[in-house]
Design a protein around this motif. Structure first.
Motif, PDB file in Angstrom:
ATOM      1  N   UNK A 124       0.816  -1.208   0.000  1.00 32.20           N
ATOM      2  CA  UNK A 124       0.000   0.000   0.000  1.00 32.20           C
ATOM      3  C   UNK A 124       0.846   1.252   0.000  1.00 32.20           C
ATOM      4  N   UNK A 125       1.918   1.260   0.800  1.00 34.25           N
ATOM      5  CA  UNK A 125       2.804   2.433   0.860  1.00 34.25           C
ATOM      6  C   UNK A 125       3.579   2.585  -0.444  1.00 34.25           C
ATOM      7  N   UNK A 126       3.973   1.459  -1.069  1.00 37.46           N
ATOM      8  CA  UNK A 126       4.650   1.516  -2.363  1.00 37.46           C
ATOM      9  C   UNK A 126       3.750   2.165  -3.397  1.00 37.46           C
ATOM     10  N   UNK A 127       2.473   1.830  -3.348  1.00 31.90           N
ATOM     11  CA  UNK A 127       1.523   2.447  -4.285  1.00 31.90           C
ATOM     12  C   UNK A 127       1.447   3.957  -4.058  1.00 31.90           C
ATOM     13  N   UNK A 128       1.394   4.386  -2.804  1.00 35.63           N
ATOM     14  CA  UNK A 128       1.310   5.817  -2.517  1.00 35.63           C
ATOM     15  C   UNK A 128       2.549   6.567  -2.987  1.00 35.63           C
ATOM     16  N   UNK A 129       3.726   5.971  -2.760  1.00 35.52           N
ATOM     17  CA  UNK A 129       4.976   6.665  -3.068  1.00 35.52           C
ATOM     18  C   UNK A 129       5.363   6.580  -4.542  1.00 35.52           C
ATOM     19  N   UNK A 130       5.076   5.447  -5.195  1.00 40.48           N
ATOM     20  CA  UNK A 130       5.656   5.220  -6.514  1.00 40.48           C
ATOM     21  C   UNK A 130       4.652   4.888  -7.619  1.00 40.48           C
ATOM     22  N   UNK A 131       3.593   4.156  -7.304  1.00 33.64           N
ATOM     23  CA  UNK A 131       2.760   3.579  -8.359  1.00 33.64           C
ATOM     24  C   UNK A 131       1.489   4.361  -8.670  1.00 33.64           C
ATOM     25  N   UNK A 132       1.010   5.177  -7.739  1.00 36.00           N
ATOM     26  CA  UNK A 132      -0.205   5.939  -8.018  1.00 36.00           C
ATOM     27  C   UNK A 132       0.139   7.150  -8.877  1.00 36.00           C
ATOM     28  N   UNK A 133      -0.885   7.687  -9.520  1.00 36.43           N
ATOM     29  CA  UNK A 133      -0.603   8.852 -10.370  1.00 36.43           C
ATOM     30  C   UNK A 133      -0.299  10.091  -9.530  1.00 36.43           C
ATOM     31  N   UNK A 134      -0.685  10.053  -8.248  1.00 36.87           N
ATOM     32  CA  UNK A 134      -0.303  11.096  -7.312  1.00 36.87           C
ATOM     33  C   UNK A 134       0.729  10.535  -6.346  1.00 36.87           C
ATOM     34  N   UNK A 135       1.803  11.264  -6.124  1.00 31.34           N
ATOM     35  CA  UNK A 135       2.802  10.829  -5.158  1.00 31.34           C
ATOM     36  C   UNK A 135       2.369  11.334  -3.783  1.00 31.34           C
ATOM     37  N   UNK A 136       2.030  10.399  -2.888  1.00 30.76           N
ATOM     38  CA  UNK A 136       1.429  10.754  -1.609  1.00 30.76           C
ATOM     39  C   UNK A 136       2.370  10.429  -0.459  1.00 30.76           C
ATOM     40  N   UNK A 137       2.567  11.414   0.453  1.00 31.60           N
ATOM     41  CA  UNK A 137       3.246  11.168   1.721  1.00 31.60           C
ATOM     42  C   UNK A 137       2.165  11.120   2.794  1.00 31.60           C
ATOM     43  N   UNK A 138       2.036  10.013   3.491  1.00 34.27           N
ATOM     44  CA  UNK A 138       0.912   9.809   4.408  1.00 34.27           C
ATOM     45  C   UNK A 138       1.028  10.660   5.662  1.00 34.27           C
ATOM     46  N   UNK A 139       2.184  10.662   6.302  1.00 32.51           N
ATOM     47  CA  UNK A 139       2.532  11.479   7.469  1.00 32.51           C
ATOM     48  C   UNK A 139       1.899  11.023   8.785  1.00 32.51           C
ATOM     49  N   UNK A 140       1.077   9.995   8.767  1.00 31.33           N
ATOM     50  CA  UNK A 140       0.511   9.533  10.031  1.00 31.33           C
ATOM     51  C   UNK A 140       0.302   8.023  10.002  1.00 31.33           C
ATOM     52  N   UNK A 141       1.330   7.308   9.540  1.00 34.32           N
ATOM     53  CA  UNK A 141       1.256   5.849   9.455  1.00 34.32           C
ATOM     54  C   UNK A 141       1.478   5.253  10.844  1.00 34.32           C
ATOM     55  N   UNK A 142       0.484   4.514  11.332  1.00 36.26           N
ATOM     56  CA  UNK A 142       0.565   3.921  12.665  1.00 36.26           C
ATOM     57  C   UNK A 142      -0.421   2.760  12.734  1.00 36.26           C
ATOM     58  N   UNK A 143      -0.333   1.991  13.812  1.00 36.49           N
ATOM     59  CA  UNK A 143      -1.143   0.774  13.932  1.00 36.49           C
ATOM     60  C   UNK A 143      -2.634   1.070  13.918  1.00 36.49           C
ATOM     61  N   UNK A 144      -3.052   2.187  14.522  1.00 36.09           N
ATOM     62  CA  UNK A 144      -4.481   2.498  14.567  1.00 36.09           C
ATOM     63  C   UNK A 144      -5.012   2.952  13.216  1.00 36.09           C
ATOM     64  N   UNK A 145      -4.126   3.302  12.293  1.00 32.52           N
ATOM     65  CA  UNK A 145      -4.539   3.693  10.946  1.00 32.52           C
ATOM     66  C   UNK A 145      -4.381   2.565   9.943  1.00 32.52           C
ATOM     67  N   UNK A 146      -4.139   1.358  10.435  1.00 34.01           N
ATOM     68  CA  UNK A 146      -4.136   0.155   9.586  1.00 34.01           C
ATOM     69  C   UNK A 146      -5.397  -0.631   9.910  1.00 34.01           C
ATOM     70  N   UNK A 147      -6.344  -0.659   8.998  1.00 38.03           N
ATOM     71  CA  UNK A 147      -7.593  -1.381   9.219  1.00 38.03           C
ATOM     72  C   UNK A 147      -7.484  -2.792   8.648  1.00 38.03           C
ATOM     73  N   UNK A 148      -8.240  -3.722   9.214  1.00 37.73           N
ATOM     74  CA  UNK A 148      -8.173  -5.129   8.814  1.00 37.73           C
ATOM     75  C   UNK A 148      -9.545  -5.596   8.342  1.00 37.73           C
ATOM     76  N   UNK A 149      -9.583  -6.202   7.153  1.00 37.88           N
ATOM     77  CA  UNK A 149     -10.851  -6.704   6.636  1.00 37.88           C
ATOM     78  C   UNK A 149     -11.174  -8.070   7.234  1.00 37.88           C
TER      79      UNK A 149
END
Length: 839
Positions: free
Chosen positions: A634-659
């Motif tokens: 998911x982070x690789x997609x944000x940084x390199x693969x999406x058409x927008x280069x996104x820096x998340x800035x708040x990556x943490x356990x509570x911001x990782x949801x599980x299906x």
């Protein structure tokens, strides 16, 4: 990619015959089973219950060598018999005489030996106390069953030779392994030993069928479209049987081949010369009839015309360079040697110079080149835009069921079809497509027609454009209508009004929910439905009228805090699509209410399970490792693969949801920032984020970049492995989880760091590698940390390549505050004044 099923082959006009000739010995006793007490001696046979298949001993023409195999029994509906072998046990280790015995060994294996008890072949699984039985099924599948449970513990169809038979058996291809199940050719028409060709699934970025000659590609099917292979013309579902392909996007691809009508006889067989045939038994003619074969022309040979060469079997010569390209070696090309391919005549300029930019040449009905990669897009036009904006993009194609494909390497294995295929757009310099033919006498009528057509088309475009403007105005008024009658418009509403007025185009494709319906869905935002709380506001579980579960994130009305984050999240996440990012379903903007609607994650957030003493037991190492890989993707997609280069800035356990399957999805993009393609860092005067996950350069100096997210990811890795929070670490010798890990690393006692719930000696190597990668990510200086692409590669690779040694982590002491910002144990929703820095 994605990715379920492959329909069957269209019946070609030409019918081919493919017969293999062997001499069989049909005399002898027939049996139904092989048990510990009942063995099969040469020339005895096993017969399936429907009498279509036999298993036993045979020799090929003009040979005395003996093999154990499976073949078709005589066909009662015709005068001729079916005598083709579909599977061989000992193809590379034949017996020299007729003393062979097929039996159940003491270990419960199915085993082939001679009179001297020399073993020539056996199954690779066993059952204790030889409680097994061998049986030939009606599908031609020789199985080894457990006497106790009846469970199949080994089956021949999972180990094919040169033939695929229809059955319910699924073959699993692991792209990380070399010993995948493939059909392998015979050495010659009369020698069944392993030949030089093999045929099976290969995944570049999409599942494809490849025939390989050793390690060299020989034939390629093109990418999977969800119902056929794009490089196989006329391959559509017009018969009752078919293949199924499922790609889990984690390195495994499953293939199965089944028949809707079990009374039909069909097969896929590879000839000794590398050709693959799809055949069915023609009862009236008493022979196999070819429905399709892999080599319809010379153009089927992989890379026949070399790089940037196009193969067209209807032309002579069949090879030509793509427009804008010339042969690398003119003499060889003219002599029919096209292997060296072509080179670009005019360099690409990438960008606009003197009002001119690169153009795209559309080529219809094409077998798309090899080595494509997938790019998220909303359609063909968006796909073309993304390619034109990417200087490394040399071509693109859009096809339903696949989406947007792009190429950034030499275009190889291109073929022109008369029908089917895809539209391929080749990037060329402006001068290659800019020249228009001069007007000639006698074409005045054509010119008039052209002008009239252009005028009419222009009028139509203007009309459509007007409708589009009206649509925007209607959409805009729908969003803003709640502000129209307010007597005391507050600062928050005016700010939102102005933001919406500037960014209305970003909302057009995002569904709007009525607040009243969201109240009903959440039982009027009942505390019983509340599943989360943050600086932004509260999150509630809801159920829509159609029964769909949703997560509703409601901005607190008591303060203006979170407005910018609300707008930022809508604008950012609505343009992102990835299986490891949470999906935004829509939003609601009514008067003072600002609400985001997400897909519901039944297992909530990672921290709710990981840091709970009871629930974390359900996260064994296999699940945790899968979560780590999902977060990285998911982070690789944000940084390199999406058409927008996104820096998340708040990556943490509570911001990782599980299906429901515990697959991770990154959430909460309220603090994310979009970077330009040539930008690698930015500065902010107001730090926002969560203490314990922020990198030193961000917390102390306000500098953030991709490496800031990598630092947060490193903290997350160490938390997942240890099962302990970084910002609540209470070890008396260490002030943080990072310093504790660093201490154990230097003391060569890193095994003490691992959560006792996941420690397993068989997984120790994987766990230790992830600890080392985590320490590499949290190093103090950004330049020492790996990029997310390098980190993902190191995680995925299973070899023993030595990793770099980590340096001391940042923040081995706790930081409670700083001059220019506030740092707390939670996300801080403050606006940030950002200064961007180019490379």
């Amino acid at each position: 990619m994605a990715h379920v099923v492959y329909g069957c082959f269209h019946i070609m006009p030409a019918i081919y015959t493919f017969l293999l000739c062997f001499s069989f010995e049909y005399f002898g006793v027939t049996a139904k089973y092989i048990t510990a007490t009942q063995i099969l001696r040469d020339p005895e046979t096993l017969v399936s219950s429907n009498s279509v298949f036999k298993a036993g001993f045979f020799s090929t023409t003009n040979s005395k060598k003996r093999y154990v195999g499976i073949w078709y029994n005589s066909n009662k509906d015709s005068d001729s018999g079916i005598s083709e072998v579909v599977w061989i046990a000992n193809r590379d280790n034949p017996l020299d005489d007729s003393s062979g015995v097929l039996k159940i060994s003491k270990e419960g294996k199915l085993q082939l030996s001679d009179r001297k008890n020399k073993i020539f072949w056996s199954t690779d699984v066993s059952q204790q106390e030889n409680k097994t039985v061998a049986k030939l099924l009606d599908t031609g599948n020789l199985v080894l069953l457990s006497n106790d449970s009846g469970e199949i513990i080994w089956q021949s169809l999972e180990h094919p030779t040169n033939t695929w038979l229809p059955s319910a058996v699924q073959l699993t291809f692991d792209i990380h392994k070399k010993d995948n199940p493939t059909i392998r050719s015979w050495k010659s028409a009369s020698d069944p030993s392993t030949g030089r060709f093999n045929h099976g699934i290969v995944s570049r970025n999409f599942p494809e069928l490849f025939t390989m000659e050793g390690e060299k590609p020989y034939w390629r099917s093109g990418p999977w479209t969800s119902n056929h292979f794009l490089g196989v013309p006329y391959m559509h579902s017009e018969v009752s049987s078919g293949f199924q392909i499922y790609d889990n996007h984690e390195g495994e691809i499953q293939l199965s081949y089944s028949l809707a009508n079990s009374s039909l006889l069909e097969r896929v067989v590879m000839n000794h010369d590398g050709r693959v045939f799809f055949e069915h038994w023609g009862a009236k003619r008493g022979k196999w009839e070819v429905v399709w074969n892999s080599f319809q022309s010379e153009c089927e040979l992989y890379g026949k015309c070399g790089a940037f060469g196009n193969c067209n079997p209807s032309k002579s010569p069949i090879c030509s360079c793509l427009k804008g390209f010339e042969p690398n070696n003119r003499d060889e090309w003219n002599n029919g040697n096209w292997n060296n391919g072509c080179f670009r005549r005019t360099p690409l300029q990438c960008g606009t110079r003197e009002g001119k930019s690169d153009k795209f040449l559309k080529m219809r009905h094409m077998k798309v080149p090899d080595y494509s990669y997938w790019v998220s897009s909303s359609g063909e036009d968006d796909c073309g835009t993304k390619c034109s904006q990417n200087c490394s993009c040399l071509a693109y194609a859009y096809y339903p069921g696949i989406g947007c494909m792009m190429w950034n390497v030499s275009l190889m294995d291109i073929q022109q079809f008369s029908a089917d295929g895809a539209d391929l757009f080749i990037r060329l310099a402006h001068s290659e497509l800019g020249k228009q033919p001069n007007c000639e006498p006698g074409k005045s009528k054509l010119i008039i027609i052209t002008i009239m057509g252009t005028f009419g088309a222009t009028t139509l475009v203007l009309f459509i454009f007007r409708l589009y403007i009206n649509k925007i105005s209607f959409y805009k008024s729908t969003i803003l209508i709640s502000f129209a009658g307010l007597k005391n418009t507050n600062k928050l509403d005016l700010q939102l009004y102005n933001i919406l007025d500037d960014r209305i185009n970003d909302f057009q494709d995002l569904p709007l929910f009525q607040f009243q319906k969201l109240e009903v869905a959440t039982n009027f935002f009942s505390t019983k439905n509340k599943i989360g709380q943050g600086g932004f506001g509260s999150v509630y579980k809801g159920k829509l009228e159609d029964g769909k579960d949703i997560a509703v994130k409601r901005l607190s009305r008591s303060s203006g805090q979170g407005l910018q984050e609300f707008m930022n999240e809508v604008i950012v996440i609505s343009k992102l699509q990835h299986k490891n990012l949470v999906r935004l379903l829509g939003c609601c903007i009514e008067r003072e209410e600002k609400v985001l609607v997400y897909e519901y994650m039944p297992n909530k957030s990672l921290d709710a399970i990981l840091f709970d003493p009871y629930h974390r037991k359900q996260l064994d190492w296999k699940k945790r490792f899968s979560i780590i890989k999902g977060i990285c993707r998911g982070l690789l997609y944000l940084h390199r693969d999406s058409r927008l280069k996104i820096i998340h800035r708040d990556l943490k356990a509570s911001n990782i949801l599980l299906d429901e399957e515990l697959k991770p999805k990154i959430s909460d993009f309220g603090m994310a920032r979009i970077f330009g393609t040539k930008q690698d860092q930015a500065n902010t005067l107001r730090v926002v984020g969560t203490y314990g996950y922020m990198s030193p350069e961000y917390a102390m100096e306000g500098r953030f970049s991709e490496k800031s997210d990598v630092f947060s990811l490193g903290v997350l890795l160490l938390e997942i492995i240890s099962g302990r929070k970084n910002n609540s670490f209470e070890d008396y010798e260490s002030l943080s989880l990072l310093s504790y890990a660093w201490k154990l690393w230097n003391e060569d006692d890193i095994l003490s760091f691992i959560d006792s719930e996941i420690y397993d000696p068989s997984s120790q190597g994987e766990i230790l590698k992830c600890i080392q990668l985590g320490l590499l990510c949290v190093q103090e200086h950004p330049e020492d940390r790996p990029t997310i692409s390098a980190l993902t590669s190191m995680i995925d690779v299973e070899d023993d390549k030595e990793l770099p040694l980590p340096k001391q982590p940042g923040f081995t002491q706790k930081v409670l505050c700083r001059t220019n910002g506030i740092i707390e144990n939670g996300s801080i929703n403050h606006l940030s004044l950002t200064v961007f820095s180019g490379r």
